[in-house]
Design a protein around this motif. Structure first.
Motif, short mmCIF file in Angstrom:
data_model
loop_
_atom_site.label_atom_id
_atom_site.label_comp_id
_atom_site.label_asym_id
_atom_site.label_seq_id
_atom_site.Cartn_x
_atom_site.Cartn_y
_atom_site.Cartn_z
N TYR A 75 0.86 -1.19 0.00
CA TYR A 75 0.00 0.00 0.00
C TYR A 75 0.89 1.24 0.00
O TYR A 75 1.76 1.38 0.87
N TRP A 106 0.87 5.41 -0.02
CA TRP A 106 0.00 6.55 0.29
C TRP A 106 0.81 7.84 0.21
O TRP A 106 1.82 7.98 0.89
N SER A 126 -5.65 7.71 6.26
CA SER A 126 -5.61 7.31 4.86
C SER A 126 -6.93 6.67 4.46
O SER A 126 -7.73 6.24 5.32
N HIS A 185 -6.17 0.76 7.63
CA HIS A 185 -5.83 2.12 7.19
C HIS A 185 -4.58 2.58 7.95
O HIS A 185 -4.20 2.01 8.97
N THR A 224 5.49 10.48 1.30
CA THR A 224 5.07 9.20 0.75
C THR A 224 5.35 8.09 1.75
O THR A 224 6.48 7.92 2.21
N ALA A 281 -2.95 5.20 -2.95
CA ALA A 281 -3.93 6.15 -2.43
C ALA A 281 -3.29 7.52 -2.31
O ALA A 281 -2.06 7.64 -2.20
N SER A 339 -3.85 11.67 -0.60
CA SER A 339 -4.55 12.67 0.21
C SER A 339 -3.94 14.02 -0.09
O SER A 339 -2.75 14.13 -0.41
N ASN A 343 -9.10 12.69 -0.21
CA ASN A 343 -8.66 11.46 0.43
C ASN A 343 -9.30 10.29 -0.31
O ASN A 343 -10.49 10.02 -0.11
#
Length: 297
Positions: free
Chosen positions: A14, A16, A32, A46, A127, A147, A149, A284
């Motif tokens: 994952y 983000w 997240s 998350h 990141t 993902a 945000s 988000n």
């Protein structure tokens, strides 16, 4: 299959990204988008970022209250990545997670936002990567999820023109209210005010929140302008918050009048206030999965 070898291909990865990390994070945590890991019993997870006492940044992984086994054992890696996706900070752990359980690590905020900012925050973007391996579970095909945000950020420049400045008395204020363009129910109140202490009259800028939802972070650059519009007597504030009123000292009134009369054209004081206002995540969302999971809770 049990594994403690984080050099093998992760069952789930994952990534983000958090944009607009100009100064620091919100006083409240940034969460997240949730992600589903089918190879770990179809569990939901998350990540969270939370500032601890303005000195440490907490990065945590949370198992959500969802379906799946009551307890699951996971080998996982949390990492902060540079521009070229190499790890600048990495921790590997093996842990049992109950529903609603979490694990956190911390990193000094000064390292992220000051001393090693270019590595941690390329293009003002943080990141994070979370990789997970199941313990005692048969692995399925590896999966990835990305993902993003975005933190709300407004830049404003405000001018205060105080006429008859020599008569500006202690306790007097010149106020201005700012409503950020993207924020909801957010108002930042700015006031030029005079204060007297031990016979000295000082001029300060007061920042305060004037809404139910606080402006969580802001930076300011404040200057007195001369007759040519040049900045003088500049003051700077960084990583400020309106959890309480904030005062920024500008100058002593009598010293300005007697030593810098060029800053008062026809007894008018001109102050320029440049602001960067942050107020939490405004975007988000999951960008995509390599393999889309079945959307069951």
């Amino acid at each position: 299959m049990a594994t403690d070898n984080v050099d093998t291909t992760a069952a789930f990865t994952y990534v983000w990204t958090v944009e607009n990390c100009l100064s620091s994070f919100a006083l409240d945590c940034i969460e997240s988008p949730g992600f589903k890991v089918e190879s770990l019993g179809g569990t939901w997870w998350h990540l969270e970022i939370n500032e601890k006492s303005e000195q440490f940044l907490s990065i945590s992984i949370h198992r959500e209250e969802c379906s799946g086994p009551d307890v699951i054992e996971v080998v996982f890696q949390l990492a902060l990545l540079t521009r070229d996706a190499t790890c600048i900070k990495r921790e590997d752990h093996r842990r049992q997670f109950f529903k609603g359980g979490f694990f956190e690590l911390s990193e000094p905020t000064k390292r992220i936002f000051k001393s090693q900012r270019d590595q941690y925050l390329p293009n003002d973007t943080l990141t994070l990567r979370c990789q997970m391996w199941g313990v005692g579970l048969n692995p399925s095909r590896p999966n990835m999820c990305f993902a993003a945000s975005k933190l709300g950020l407004d830049r404003r420049t405000i001018f205060f023109n105080i006429r008859n400045f020599t008569n500006f008395a202690p306790g007097q204020e010149e106020k201005y209210h700012i409503t950020p363009m993207s924020g909801e129910n957010l108002v930042l109140s700015i006031a030029i005010c005079g204060m007297e202490s031990n016979g000295n009259e000082d001029i300060l800028v007061k920042f305060s929140e004037d809404s139910k939802t606080k402006i969580v972070r802001f930076n300011c650059d404040i200057s007195v302008l001369d007759s040519n519009g040049r900045k003088c007597l500049s003051r700077r504030g960084r990583n400020l918050s309106t959890s309480s009123d904030v005062f920024v000292y500008i100058f002593n009134k009598h010293e300005l009048i007697h030593k810098n009369p060029s800053l008062l054209l026809d007894d008018v004081l001109c102050i320029r206030c440049e602001l960067e206002i942050g107020y939490g995540a405004i975007w988000n969302d999951i960008e995509f999965y390599l393999h889309q999971p079945f959307q069951t809770a």
